[in-house]
Design an enzyme around this catalytic site. Structure first.
Site, mmCIF file in Angstrom:
data_model
loop_
_atom_site.group_PDB
_atom_site.id
_atom_site.type_symbol
_atom_site.label_atom_id
_atom_site.label_comp_id
_atom_site.label_asym_id
_atom_site.label_seq_id
_atom_site.Cartn_x
_atom_site.Cartn_y
_atom_site.Cartn_z
ATOM 1 N N CYS A 143 34.759 45.859 31.052
ATOM 2 C CA CYS A 143 34.513 45.076 29.839
ATOM 3 C C CYS A 143 35.457 45.505 28.729
ATOM 4 C CB CYS A 143 33.071 45.258 29.389
ATOM 5 S SG CYS A 143 31.856 44.947 30.694
ATOM 6 N N ARG A 156 39.554 41.532 30.194
ATOM 7 C CA ARG A 156 38.694 42.580 30.748
ATOM 8 C C ARG A 156 37.289 42.083 31.044
ATOM 9 N NH1 ARG A 156 40.656 47.844 30.140
ATOM 10 N NH2 ARG A 156 38.545 48.592 30.428
ATOM 11 N N TRP A 180 32.007 41.766 31.397
ATOM 12 C CA TRP A 180 32.085 41.418 32.811
ATOM 13 C C TRP A 180 30.806 41.936 33.440
ATOM 14 C CZ3 TRP A 180 32.299 43.997 37.575
ATOM 15 C CH2 TRP A 180 32.729 43.231 38.669
ATOM 16 N N ASN A 200 31.010 50.214 28.110
ATOM 17 C CA ASN A 200 31.705 49.916 29.367
ATOM 18 C C ASN A 200 31.295 50.972 30.383
ATOM 19 O OD1 ASN A 200 33.039 47.909 28.027
ATOM 20 N ND2 ASN A 200 35.030 48.935 28.016
ATOM 21 N N GLY A 201 31.256 50.589 31.658
ATOM 22 C CA GLY A 201 30.892 51.534 32.703
ATOM 23 C C GLY A 201 29.525 51.218 33.258
ATOM 24 N N GLU A 214 50.093 39.783 49.403
ATOM 25 C CA GLU A 214 50.055 39.575 47.965
ATOM 26 C C GLU A 214 50.099 38.083 47.628
ATOM 27 O OE1 GLU A 214 50.017 40.203 43.837
ATOM 28 O OE2 GLU A 214 49.244 41.283 45.582
ATOM 29 N N LYS A 222 47.117 36.339 45.491
ATOM 30 C CA LYS A 222 47.369 35.622 44.243
ATOM 31 C C LYS A 222 46.835 34.203 44.340
ATOM 32 C CE LYS A 222 48.998 38.130 42.471
ATOM 33 N NZ LYS A 222 48.099 39.205 42.113
ATOM 34 N N GLU A 224 42.972 34.174 44.252
ATOM 35 C CA GLU A 224 42.465 34.643 42.968
ATOM 36 C C GLU A 224 42.390 33.528 41.937
ATOM 37 O OE1 GLU A 224 43.537 39.179 41.810
ATOM 38 O OE2 GLU A 224 45.253 37.895 42.185
ATOM 39 N N HIS A 235 46.946 36.209 67.940
ATOM 40 C CA HIS A 235 45.809 37.036 68.331
ATOM 41 C C HIS A 235 44.535 36.638 67.580
ATOM 42 C CE1 HIS A 235 48.387 39.540 70.755
ATOM 43 N NE2 HIS A 235 49.193 39.731 69.729
ATOM 44 N N LYS A 256 40.341 42.392 34.755
ATOM 45 C CA LYS A 256 41.647 43.015 34.940
ATOM 46 C C LYS A 256 41.561 44.454 35.428
ATOM 47 C CE LYS A 256 46.149 43.060 34.504
ATOM 48 N NZ LYS A 256 46.953 42.229 35.403
#
Length: 604
Positions: free
Chosen positions: A2, A27, A74, A100-101, A478, A482, A485, A501, A599
């Site tokens: 956050c 965030r 968040w 935060n946390g 990647e 992306k 996301e 496979h 983020k």
């Protein structure tokens, strides 16, 4: 995860806090709130949704004052609702807290507090903090003492900022979650990340675990958990306010894709002897001569950069592997004083990566943080730090930091290999030399790309596959990350050889395949392309100019300038970033703030 902002000082502190929250919305953007202390008490306004939802009502709800705190969330405990938004208060409404946390023992604390008559109004873990403060204040403690008493019973991670009626100061503490001070002439800021106050000051104090800070308009004081004064250095950031603004771009992500040439210039500046092709990182000669093995740990995009780095090291004969940070302790890797563990982390605060680094350090390994943030936890705790110099990245989906991470890892890989063998191979020396042309080549990709046209052709398909071999494999991973996301469409990346496979069962005419060619083992990847084309799938190749075999076989081509094979992946990644961006824009997605993501992931 956050975003926290606090401001004590002259001027419109609520406006300062709102600006900071806007700058930190990457965030978290589930909900937001602001608390203000004025002459008659504490006023609070908070709303579910993005900052804009809060701004629409705040001018009617809050007056003015010299001290304010804010938070953008968040969600971890409880859904995004008005009630669960921060700040949270005690029963009296005289203490407000942003956090935060995660308070890991919040359930036990809540049960005990409720048994003593406290009433809770949210589902969050945070709300136990103001109620604990209320009890200690009622017992006669001053606010600083009440905060220390409260901290002594909290398990977990936190960055906390407390505002209280009758106090002309903000009180803050951190453990395991970042918290900074921004120092200006007539005001002092608290924030979880520097962009919150960049347009006001570039003077930063990084609080460390266990610190408790008292912040006023005139300055600050920092003590340890026992109340003993401690000194923390004031640093000057080389980031500018413009770095944290869109500057005319529709999205931060597009701006940051376009910033990659400059970001890579900064990453290599002063780090290459162009006459010899030698890396000149700021490590003593032979610094890595006693390394038997290298382990690179990271999460998400940083893990893909770590995979790329491991491939570069392995090519030089170094025993190297990349391991997901969240799985690191479970893999029981060999760890001793001849093991170098490189933590790849943009923020330097990623909880899983910090956990892996601490696990390695406790078992005697040497640790190195490869990060973007000066003064971050990883940079402070590791034995060494190597900065990627990408500048602030606001978009949740990483772009320029991946390129800067890979480039910096290439320099590190060459340095380690030279220390172990006494010299660089001709191929490695050529790759280092080729870095000097990379910024201009990145600009050429951005200027000449056909990604927008190809995105229009394939914007609405069943699924998307990304394949590559060798160093093209992490690029494929990647590219898929992306894409999923920010487009919310199903995308999967895997080694090209794995198609037959299992994944080939999913290939249809509605599943475009993006094939990345690195200049090595291209013939084998081309065989895989023919396998999917035989099942009707269209193929978009990403390859160097002049690769005629690929140009003739693929249905669509995104070209990159010819360069050393070790660098083709960096250029190819930009094309895939642009594909993801344009598809997501066509689908009208929230590109900078994709759903359910934030983020800097500071919880495990």
């Amino acid at each position: 995860m956050c975003g926290i902002v606090g401001c004590a000082g002259s001027g419109d502190t609520v406006s300062n806090v709102l600006t900071g929250l806007e700058n930190l919305e990457y965030r978290g953007y589930d909900s937001a709130g602001v608390a203000l202390r004025n002459g008659s008490g504490i006023e609070i306004c908070k709303r579910a949704g993005e900052i804009s939802a809060l701004q629409g009502t705040i001018s009617q709800r809050l007056s003015s004052g010299s001290i304010a705190i804010g938070h953008t969330r968040w969600s971890t405990h409880g859904p995004p609702t008005d009630a669960n938004a921060h700040p949270h208060t005690d029963c009296t409404g005289e203490v407000a807290v942003v956090h935060n946390g995660i308070i890991e023992n919040h359930a036990d604390l809540r049960t005990a507090l409720e048994a003593r008559g406290h009433e809770f109004t949210s589902d969050t873990d945070t709300e136990v903090v103001p109620h604990l403060l209320e009890e200690h204040l009622a017992a006669g403690r001053d606010l600083a003492g009440a905060l220390r008493e409260t901290l002594s019973v909290l398990d977990g991670s936190y960055a906390l900022v407390v505002l209280a009626d009758g106090e002309d100061a903000l009180y803050a503490a951190r453990r395991g979650s970042p918290l900074l001070l921004g120092v200006d002439d007539d005001r002092t800021f608290l924030a979880s990340d520097a962009p919150a106050f960049l347009e006001y000051t570039d003077s930063v104090v990084v609080l460390e675990d266990g610190d408790v800070a008292t912040v006023t308009a005139d300055g600050y004081a920092v003590t340890d958990a026992d109340g003993a004064p401690v000194e923390r250095a004031v640093r000057s950031l080389d980031w500018t306010p413009e770095d944290a603004r869109k500057e005319g771009y529709d999205h931060y992500m597009l701006k940051e894709i376009h910033e990659q040439p400059d970001a890579v210039r900064r990453a290599i500046r002063g780090r290459i002897d162009e006459s010899t092709g030698e890396p000149t990182l700021a490590f003593p000669d032979g610094a890595f001569a006693d390394v038997d093995r290298v382990q690179l740990v990271g999460c998400g995009t940083s893990y893909h950069a770590a995979l790329y780095g491991a491939g570069l090291l392995a090519r030089e004969g170094v025993d190297a592997r990349a391991i997901l940070a969240s799985e690191y302790a479970e893999t029981t890797p060999t760890l001793d004083d001849r093991t170098l563990v490189v933590g790849v982390t943009q923020s330097g605060e990623t909880a899983d990566t910090l956990g892996a680094l601490r696990h390695a350090s406790q078992r005697g390994a040497r640790t190195l943080a490869l990060t973007n943030v000066l003064g971050s936890t990883a940079a402070r705790e590791c034995d060494d730090a190597l900065f990627i110099r990408a500048g602030p990245e606001i978009g949740v989906a990483a772009s320029k930091t991946f390129s800067s991470q890979v480039v910096t890892l290439l320099l590190l890989a060459a340095t380690v290999a030279r220390d172990l063998t006494g010299d660089l191979s001709a191929d490695s020396r050529a790759a280092v030399r080729a870095l000097t042309a990379l910024p201009d080549q990145l600009q050429a990709v951005i200027d000449d790309t056909d990604a927008g046209v190809i995105a229009e052709r394939y914007a609405r398909q069943e699924a998307y596959f990304f394949i590559g071999r060798g160093l093209a494999h992490p690029v494929a991973l990647e590219g898929a990350l992306k894409f999923k996301e920010i487009s919310y469409e199903h995308a999967e990346g895997f080694p090209a050889g794995e198609l037959k496979h299992g994944p080939l069962a999913l290939v249809t005419a509605e599943t475009p395949v993006f094939a990345v060619f690195s200049g090595r083992s291209d013939e084998k990847t081309l065989n895989n392309v023919q396998e999917v084309q035989a099942r009707g799938a269209p193929v978009v190749a990403v390859t160097c100019e002049g690769n005629d075999a690929v140009l003739q076989q693929a249905d669509e081509v995104l070209t990159v300038p010819d360069t050393h094979p070790d660098l083709v992946g960096v250029l190819s990644t930009v094309q895939l970033q642009l594909i993801s961006y344009h598809v997501s824009d066509l689908l009208d997605r929230a590109i900078d703030k994709p759903r359910n993501l934030a983020k800097s992931v500071t919880v495990e």
